[in-house]
Design a protein around this motif. Sequence first.
Motif, PDB file in Angstrom:
ATOM      1  N   LYS A 262      82.317  42.070  40.856  1.00 47.70           N
ATOM      2  CA  LYS A 262      81.965  41.492  39.551  1.00 47.70           C
ATOM      3  C   LYS A 262      81.772  39.984  39.651  1.00 47.70           C
ATOM      4  CE  LYS A 262      83.506  45.155  36.737  1.00 47.70           C
ATOM      5  NZ  LYS A 262      83.951  45.691  35.510  1.00 47.70           N
ATOM      6  N   LEU A 263      82.552  39.359  40.515  1.00 47.42           N
ATOM      7  CA  LEU A 263      82.412  37.922  40.736  1.00 47.42           C
ATOM      8  C   LEU A 263      81.026  37.613  41.303  1.00 47.42           C
ATOM      9  CD1 LEU A 263      84.009  35.198  40.731  1.00 47.42           C
ATOM     10  CD2 LEU A 263      84.558  35.664  43.123  1.00 47.42           C
ATOM     11  N   GLU A 264      80.616  38.465  42.248  1.00 45.98           N
ATOM     12  CA  GLU A 264      79.312  38.307  42.881  1.00 45.98           C
ATOM     13  C   GLU A 264      78.178  38.464  41.853  1.00 45.98           C
ATOM     14  OE1 GLU A 264      79.445  37.210  45.921  1.00 45.98           O
ATOM     15  OE2 GLU A 264      77.245  37.125  45.924  1.00 45.98           O
ATOM     16  N   THR A 265      78.314  39.458  40.982  1.00 44.55           N
ATOM     17  CA  THR A 265      77.296  39.696  39.951  1.00 44.55           C
ATOM     18  C   THR A 265      77.170  38.486  39.024  1.00 44.55           C
ATOM     19  OG1 THR A 265      77.957  42.010  39.991  1.00 44.55           O
ATOM     20  CG2 THR A 265      76.589  41.317  38.136  1.00 44.55           C
ATOM     21  N   LEU A 266      78.320  37.938  38.648  1.00 44.05           N
ATOM     22  CA  LEU A 266      78.314  36.783  37.747  1.00 44.05           C
ATOM     23  C   LEU A 266      77.671  35.574  38.429  1.00 44.05           C
ATOM     24  CD1 LEU A 266      79.309  35.989  34.893  1.00 44.05           C
ATOM     25  CD2 LEU A 266      81.399  35.126  35.966  1.00 44.05           C
ATOM     26  N   LYS A 267      77.961  35.421  39.702  1.00 43.21           N
ATOM     27  CA  LYS A 267      77.373  34.313  40.459  1.00 43.21           C
ATOM     28  C   LYS A 267      75.851  34.467  40.499  1.00 43.21           C
ATOM     29  CE  LYS A 267      77.404  33.748  45.167  1.00 43.21           C
ATOM     30  NZ  LYS A 267      78.171  33.602  46.429  1.00 43.21           N
ATOM     31  N   GLN A 268      75.409  35.681  40.817  1.00 45.05           N
ATOM     32  CA  GLN A 268      73.977  35.931  40.919  1.00 45.05           C
ATOM     33  C   GLN A 268      73.272  35.672  39.594  1.00 45.05           C
ATOM     34  OE1 GLN A 268      73.023  36.334  44.101  1.00 45.05           O
ATOM     35  NE2 GLN A 268      71.099  35.740  43.100  1.00 45.05           N
ATOM     36  N   ARG A 269      73.913  36.048  38.501  1.00 44.42           N
ATOM     37  CA  ARG A 269      73.314  35.829  37.186  1.00 44.42           C
ATOM     38  C   ARG A 269      73.086  34.334  36.949  1.00 44.42           C
ATOM     39  NH1 ARG A 269      76.143  36.866  31.382  1.00 44.42           N
ATOM     40  NH2 ARG A 269      74.481  35.870  30.192  1.00 44.42           N
ATOM     41  N   HIS A 270      74.064  33.523  37.362  1.00 46.82           N
ATOM     42  CA  HIS A 270      73.918  32.083  37.170  1.00 46.82           C
ATOM     43  C   HIS A 270      72.857  31.498  38.100  1.00 46.82           C
ATOM     44  CE1 HIS A 270      77.498  32.429  34.644  1.00 46.82           C
ATOM     45  NE2 HIS A 270      77.116  31.274  34.132  1.00 46.82           N
ATOM     46  N   LEU A 271      72.827  31.968  39.337  1.00 48.21           N
ATOM     47  CA  LEU A 271      71.815  31.448  40.263  1.00 48.21           C
ATOM     48  C   LEU A 271      70.410  31.828  39.787  1.00 48.21           C
ATOM     49  CD1 LEU A 271      73.579  32.117  43.704  1.00 48.21           C
ATOM     50  CD2 LEU A 271      73.458  29.960  42.423  1.00 48.21           C
ATOM     51  N   ASP A 272      70.266  33.052  39.280  1.00 51.77           N
ATOM     52  CA  ASP A 272      68.958  33.486  38.760  1.00 51.77           C
ATOM     53  C   ASP A 272      68.538  32.637  37.569  1.00 51.77           C
ATOM     54  OD1 ASP A 272      68.969  35.449  40.648  1.00 51.77           O
ATOM     55  OD2 ASP A 272      69.473  37.096  39.266  1.00 51.77           O
ATOM     56  N   THR A 273      69.513  32.304  36.735  1.00 57.62           N
ATOM     57  CA  THR A 273      69.194  31.495  35.554  1.00 57.62           C
ATOM     58  C   THR A 273      68.683  30.114  35.980  1.00 57.62           C
ATOM     59  OG1 THR A 273      70.908  32.653  34.327  1.00 57.62           O
ATOM     60  CG2 THR A 273      70.110  30.593  33.377  1.00 57.62           C
ATOM     61  N   ILE A 274      69.299  29.547  37.001  1.00 55.89           N
ATOM     62  CA  ILE A 274      68.836  28.249  37.501  1.00 55.89           C
ATOM     63  C   ILE A 274      67.378  28.358  37.934  1.00 55.89           C
ATOM     64  CG2 ILE A 274      69.107  26.508  39.320  1.00 55.89           C
ATOM     65  CD1 ILE A 274      72.109  27.155  39.351  1.00 55.89           C
ATOM     66  N   ASP A 275      67.058  29.407  38.665  1.00 58.39           N
ATOM     67  CA  ASP A 275      65.676  29.593  39.119  1.00 58.39           C
ATOM     68  C   ASP A 275      64.714  29.683  37.946  1.00 58.39           C
ATOM     69  OD1 ASP A 275      65.837  29.495  41.859  1.00 58.39           O
ATOM     70  OD2 ASP A 275      66.437  31.605  42.042  1.00 58.39           O
ATOM     71  N   ARG A 276      65.100  30.494  36.967  1.00 56.45           N
ATOM     72  CA  ARG A 276      64.192  30.697  35.832  1.00 56.45           C
ATOM     73  C   ARG A 276      64.023  29.429  35.016  1.00 56.45           C
ATOM     74  NH1 ARG A 276      66.886  35.392  34.538  1.00 56.45           N
ATOM     75  NH2 ARG A 276      67.119  34.717  32.393  1.00 56.45           N
ATOM     76  N   LEU A 277      65.133  28.726  34.801  1.00 56.14           N
ATOM     77  CA  LEU A 277      65.082  27.499  33.991  1.00 56.14           C
ATOM     78  C   LEU A 277      64.258  26.424  34.661  1.00 56.14           C
ATOM     79  CD1 LEU A 277      68.571  26.437  32.596  1.00 56.14           C
ATOM     80  CD2 LEU A 277      66.425  26.595  31.345  1.00 56.14           C
ATOM     81  N   LEU A 278      64.481  26.237  35.938  1.00 55.31           N
ATOM     82  CA  LEU A 278      63.898  25.070  36.585  1.00 55.31           C
ATOM     83  C   LEU A 278      62.550  25.327  37.240  1.00 55.31           C
ATOM     84  CD1 LEU A 278      67.211  23.489  37.724  1.00 55.31           C
ATOM     85  CD2 LEU A 278      65.654  22.590  36.005  1.00 55.31           C
ATOM     86  N   SER A 279      62.163  26.573  37.419  1.00 57.47           N
ATOM     87  CA  SER A 279      60.786  26.754  37.889  1.00 57.47           C
ATOM     88  C   SER A 279      59.851  26.706  36.693  1.00 57.47           C
ATOM     89  CB  SER A 279      60.623  28.051  38.667  1.00 57.47           C
ATOM     90  OG  SER A 279      61.022  29.123  37.842  1.00 57.47           O
ATOM     91  N   GLY A 280      60.287  27.266  35.562  1.00 58.74           N
ATOM     92  CA  GLY A 280      59.476  27.230  34.340  1.00 58.74           C
ATOM     93  C   GLY A 280      59.277  25.816  33.853  1.00 58.74           C
ATOM     94  N   ALA A 281      60.317  24.998  33.955  1.00 58.92           N
ATOM     95  CA  ALA A 281      60.264  23.630  33.440  1.00 58.92           C
ATOM     96  C   ALA A 281      59.180  22.827  34.122  1.00 58.92           C
ATOM     97  CB  ALA A 281      61.610  22.952  33.643  1.00 58.92           C
ATOM     98  N   SER A 282      59.080  22.977  35.446  1.00 58.18           N
ATOM     99  CA  SER A 282      58.132  22.133  36.165  1.00 58.18           C
ATOM    100  C   SER A 282      56.696  22.470  35.771  1.00 58.18           C
ATOM    101  CB  SER A 282      58.310  22.290  37.667  1.00 58.18           C
ATOM    102  OG  SER A 282      58.107  23.630  38.016  1.00 58.18           O
ATOM    103  N   THR A 283      56.399  23.753  35.548  1.00 61.17           N
ATOM    104  CA  THR A 283      55.026  24.084  35.184  1.00 61.17           C
ATOM    105  C   THR A 283      54.717  23.674  33.751  1.00 61.17           C
ATOM    106  OG1 THR A 283      55.923  26.305  35.024  1.00 61.17           O
ATOM    107  CG2 THR A 283      54.294  25.931  36.737  1.00 61.17           C
ATOM    108  N   SER A 284      55.635  23.974  32.815  1.00 58.72           N
ATOM    109  CA  SER A 284      55.290  23.677  31.426  1.00 58.72           C
ATOM    110  C   SER A 284      55.251  22.175  31.167  1.00 58.72           C
ATOM    111  CB  SER A 284      56.279  24.352  30.477  1.00 58.72           C
ATOM    112  OG  SER A 284      57.553  23.794  30.641  1.00 58.72           O
ATOM    113  N   ALA A 285      56.052  21.412  31.915  1.00 59.98           N
ATOM    114  CA  ALA A 285      56.075  19.972  31.681  1.00 59.98           C
ATOM    115  C   ALA A 285      54.835  19.296  32.236  1.00 59.98           C
ATOM    116  CB  ALA A 285      57.324  19.373  32.315  1.00 59.98           C
ATOM    117  N   SER A 286      54.100  19.999  33.080  1.00 60.44           N
ATOM    118  CA  SER A 286      53.007  19.315  33.760  1.00 60.44           C
ATOM    119  C   SER A 286      51.667  19.993  33.522  1.00 60.44           C
ATOM    120  CB  SER A 286      53.303  19.268  35.252  1.00 60.44           C
ATOM    121  OG  SER A 286      53.583  20.564  35.704  1.00 60.44           O
TER     122      SER A 286
END
Length: 277
Positions: free
Chosen positions: A38-62
């Motif tokens: 369960k710890l691993e799942t929670l970690k993965q959820r947070h890492l995935d969120t970072i990817d989604r947040l910060l890859s989307g940001a770079s495209t929409s901002a530019s």
Amino acid sequence: KEPGQHKAIVVSAMSKVTDALIELVHLASSRQDSYLEKLETLKQRHLDTIDRLLSGASTSASVSANINVVANTSTSALTLAKDLKSKVMADFEDIKEILRGLWLVQSASMPATELVSGYGEIWSAQFLNAYLNSLGQSSTWLDARQVLVVEPGETSVVVDWESSQKKMNQWLQEHSHLQRIVITGFIASTKDGIPTTLKRNGSDFSASIFGALLDSEHITIWTDVDGVLSADPRLVPEAVVLEDMSYSEATELAYFGAKVVHPSTMAPAIQRQIPIW
Ligand code: ASP
Ligand code: MG
């Protein structure tokens, strides 16, 4: 405060994260080895969120930027994502060690539970801050444990206004150039500097405390309903959102069970006459 001026944003953990962290403590201290998975799942959820947040940001901002800027923006978003991921992974290593300790001693002490359950806000505040940075906004995040001092009780806490205000002012002096501050909800320190929390659903309370500490013009609470309703919409489908109400009307509604604003949440706002939206 109004757009263009300083704005402080108090965040809670992502949905269900606090529940998951508390469950990890229970599982580990009762030697249920499923905590590791369960710890691993929670970690993965947070890492995935970072990817989604910060890859989307770079495209929409530019979108309308030239190639050069596009390249710059995406590099910085990628760097932000990389830094954030290593911090999150380090936090998960720490949590894993704490949980291993609880597994060994077969019990969960209060300080260990408080420390672990507050990580969700540490992550979400850094995520939002990194996202704002990726959009080019001048922003930083504040770990509320650096500033907010409380006396913990069983189900609620008492704020030490004097030392919290002192620490807040000191922090602000060093960060006065910033337009945005993203602050962790829910967490605080005891007077001895030990991590604690404002107890479940405490982030609204954090928002109102920081509204007071920052001498805000108003406090806006974003929640899953549009405002205070005239009745519980599950029982009374015709219930409507009330235009406005006094603090005492809101307190009375809360007393009779309205869940939207907790009475203790309103106290700091009432004290300083700060409107709550
Ligand atoms: N994340 C904390 C909790 O779930 C605080 C909050 O949501 O207001 O209790
Ligand atoms: Mg929550």
